[in-house]
Design a protein around this motif. Structure first.
Motif, PDB file in Angstrom:
ATOM      1  N   SER A  89      28.246  60.671 -12.532  1.00  0.00           N
ATOM      2  CA  SER A  89      27.998  59.240 -12.343  1.00  0.00           C
ATOM      3  C   SER A  89      29.298  58.444 -12.411  1.00  0.00           C
ATOM      4  N   ILE A  90      30.190  58.830 -13.328  1.00  0.00           N
ATOM      5  CA  ILE A  90      31.444  58.095 -13.519  1.00  0.00           C
ATOM      6  C   ILE A  90      32.599  58.744 -12.756  1.00  0.00           C
ATOM      7  N   ASN A 140      20.765  58.233 -12.849  1.00  0.00           N
ATOM      8  CA  ASN A 140      20.749  57.511 -11.562  1.00  0.00           C
ATOM      9  C   ASN A 140      21.808  56.413 -11.468  1.00  0.00           C
ATOM     10  N   LEU A 141      23.056  56.734 -11.844  1.00  0.00           N
ATOM     11  CA  LEU A 141      24.156  55.776 -11.748  1.00  0.00           C
ATOM     12  C   LEU A 141      25.251  56.243 -10.793  1.00  0.00           C
ATOM     13  N   LYS A 142      24.960  57.283 -10.026  1.00  0.00           N
ATOM     14  CA  LYS A 142      25.982  57.845  -9.154  1.00  0.00           C
ATOM     15  C   LYS A 142      26.445  56.846  -8.100  1.00  0.00           C
ATOM     16  N   MET A 152      31.060  51.353 -16.499  1.00  0.00           N
ATOM     17  CA  MET A 152      30.241  52.529 -16.235  1.00  0.00           C
ATOM     18  C   MET A 152      29.850  53.245 -17.523  1.00  0.00           C
ATOM     19  N   THR A 153      30.775  53.302 -18.477  1.00  0.00           N
ATOM     20  CA  THR A 153      30.459  53.951 -19.756  1.00  0.00           C
ATOM     21  C   THR A 153      29.381  53.186 -20.514  1.00  0.00           C
ATOM     22  N   CYS A 154      29.511  51.858 -20.553  1.00  0.00           N
ATOM     23  CA  CYS A 154      28.498  51.044 -21.242  1.00  0.00           C
ATOM     24  C   CYS A 154      27.154  51.102 -20.532  1.00  0.00           C
ATOM     25  N   GLN A 155      27.188  51.147 -19.188  1.00  0.00           N
ATOM     26  CA  GLN A 155      25.940  51.296 -18.445  1.00  0.00           C
ATOM     27  C   GLN A 155      25.287  52.643 -18.749  1.00  0.00           C
ATOM     28  N   THR A 156      26.085  53.687 -18.880  1.00  0.00           N
ATOM     29  CA  THR A 156      25.557  55.004 -19.224  1.00  0.00           C
ATOM     30  C   THR A 156      24.882  54.979 -20.584  1.00  0.00           C
ATOM     31  N   ILE A 157      25.515  54.326 -21.547  1.00  0.00           N
ATOM     32  CA  ILE A 157      24.927  54.222 -22.890  1.00  0.00           C
ATOM     33  C   ILE A 157      23.627  53.425 -22.854  1.00  0.00           C
ATOM     34  N   SER A 158      23.648  52.287 -22.161  1.00  0.00           N
ATOM     35  CA  SER A 158      22.453  51.433 -22.096  1.00  0.00           C
ATOM     36  C   SER A 158      21.291  52.157 -21.430  1.00  0.00           C
ATOM     37  N   HIS A 159      21.554  52.799 -20.280  1.00  0.00           N
ATOM     38  CA  HIS A 159      20.488  53.512 -19.569  1.00  0.00           C
ATOM     39  C   HIS A 159      19.975  54.690 -20.392  1.00  0.00           C
ATOM     40  N   SER A 160      20.871  55.412 -21.048  1.00  0.00           N
ATOM     41  CA  SER A 160      20.451  56.557 -21.866  1.00  0.00           C
ATOM     42  C   SER A 160      19.578  56.100 -23.028  1.00  0.00           C
ATOM     43  N   ALA A 161      19.951  54.978 -23.650  1.00  0.00           N
ATOM     44  CA  ALA A 161      19.138  54.460 -24.753  1.00  0.00           C
ATOM     45  C   ALA A 161      17.755  54.035 -24.262  1.00  0.00           C
TER      46      ALA A 161
END
Length: 443
Positions: free
Chosen positions: A60-61, A179-181, A233-242
């Protein structure tokens, strides 16, 4: 919160000691990043390979990583998922050093040219301040060596994400649906174009247009904004994962089985909470520098705009406006995304737990839910820079408040200068008139 659950206190105390320490999933696998096999063990080897082939978070990142690595940032070595390392003697590190040296030579040449221009200025005070803006613009070149000191911690976080994916599959039975690719690809394409456009507009409207000077400024702006893209992108990954973890946990509670399932989700949340904290710690030096750099950029740009109000806005103010708006947006995104990620991991997850109906659960399950709540309450999940300050919306507000103070000081200083100049000119005129009168009396 203590009165939320019904189990007696004695039974709860026997489990309380494990709220933070008992974070091992009750499954037959080991995902330690210290494993020489890159997180793979004999048990569950096939399942782990399936997860590693997906490599959801990294892919994704990845577009942002590729762009930054092309600019000499993050010189890590990653042969396969879960095996990222930072050897000092490696092609990636050699390439990063070469890029930094070439860029530094280019920047020194431009800095000498800009210093010469600043020294030759004899105009207004605000013109000198605006001229220093282009000296501040070259500071992001030092991001590259700062990253060298932090790439080791960054690789640990990268490997921890691979472990998280494997554990998530073991608990939920599915691949992490991030789904952040396409978002990563969009960030890697749009940010360099927008930052390069802002640099061109600034030079066309404020200084003499020289391609030899615009190119390094574009590179440095791309470096700064893509670091912001990595943060986003890192913060979005954390938010989506949570969010995914909270939804899965709520769904699992509808068909709750043994209390061990709740313990597994608690352990998974603890890993995500640690990833959230480590995200800020891994690049604390770099992003502290970036925040300060953006602060000075915004202050000087807005001062340049305000100082021209009395004379009306001109063409050169377009560049100042573009610089100020773009830097404010980048600073806001850095602070807001970190705030949203922290909220998603802690506050939003707590809301899911507080909405759980406990009346039909057995005692063990109720105790596990209670320990889960206590874990989310007592384990910090804020993104901070090395423990010095939290990166959130309050940071953005504090920086803007401080910026207003500096702007007031600069404007007051600017207002006082014409009065002093007028006084000096009056003294010179008086001296000249006295000398002429003396000469007249002698004649």
């Amino acid at each position: 919160m203590d009165g939320f659950l019904k189990p007696d206190d004695k039974l709860l105390k026997r489990h309380r000691r494990s709220v933070f320490l008992d974070n091992k999933i009750n499954l037959s696998f080991n995902t330690s990043s210290n494993n020489p096999n890159g997180g793979l063990t004999k048990q569950g080897n096939v399942v782990n390979k399936k997860i590693l082939n997906q490599d959801v978070v990294y892919k994704s990142i990845r577009p942002v990583f590729l762009f930054l690595r092309a600019m000499g940032v993050f010189p890590y070595t990653r042969i396969k998922p879960g095996s990222a390392t930072f050897p000092l003697i490696a092609p990636a590190m050699g390439y990063s050093v070469l890029v930094f040296i070439l860029l530094l030579i280019y920047v020194i040449f431009i800095a000498i040219n800009r210093i010469t221009i600043v020294r030759s200025l004899e105009g207004k005070f605000e013109e000198s301040v605006i001229a220093y803006l282009f000296l501040v613009n070259i500071l992001p070149v030092f991001i590259i060596p700062m990253i060298w000191a932090e790439t080791g911690r960054f690789t640990e976080v990268l490997n921890a994400w691979t472990d998280f994916e494997i554990i998530y599959y073991k608990v939920s039975g599915k691949i992490l649906p991030l789904n952040l690719k396409y978002t990563g690809m969009l960030v890697a394409i749009c940010l360099p174009l927008l930052s390069s456009l802002s640099v061109v507009v600034t030079h066309l409207t404020m200084v003499d247009f020289k391609v030899s000077q615009v190119i390094p400024y574009c590179i440095l702006d791309n470096l700064t904004y893509m670091m912001g893209g990595y943060w986003y992108m890192t913060c979005q990954t954390i938010s989506h994962s949570a969010g995914i973890l909270a939804d899965d946990f709520q769904t699992a509670l509808q068909h709750i089985g043994p209390a061990a399932m709740i313990a597994d989700y608690r352990a998974l949340w603890l890993r995500l909470s640690k990833l959230t904290r480590d995200t800020g710690t891994a690049t604390c030096i770099t992003f502290t520098f970036i925040n300060l750099y953006l602060f000075f950029q915004i202050t000087l740009s807005i001062y340049g705009l305000l100082s021209q109000i009395s004379e009306g806005f001109g063409i050169k103010d377009i560049g100042l406006f573009v610089t100020a708006v773009s830097n404010i947006c980048l600073l806001f995104v850095i602070c807001d995304e970190a705030h949203s990620a922290s909220q998603a991991v802690r506050t939003n997850f707590q809301k899911k737990l507080l909405m759980v109906e406990l009346s039909w659960m057995n005692t063990d399950a109720q105790i596990e839910i209670n320990m889960f709540l206590r874990a989310t309450e007592m384990n910090p999940s804020a993104i901070n820079c090395g423990g010095y300050f939290d990166v959130n919306r309050n940071l953005f507000k504090s920086l803007l408040t401080t910026m207003v103070t500096y702007l007031v000081v600069l404007l007051q200083f600017q207002i006082s200068i014409p009065d002093d100049t007028a006084a000096i000119q009056g003294m010179l005129n008086s001296t000249a008139m006295a000398a002429s009168n003396a000469n007249a009396s002698r004649n």
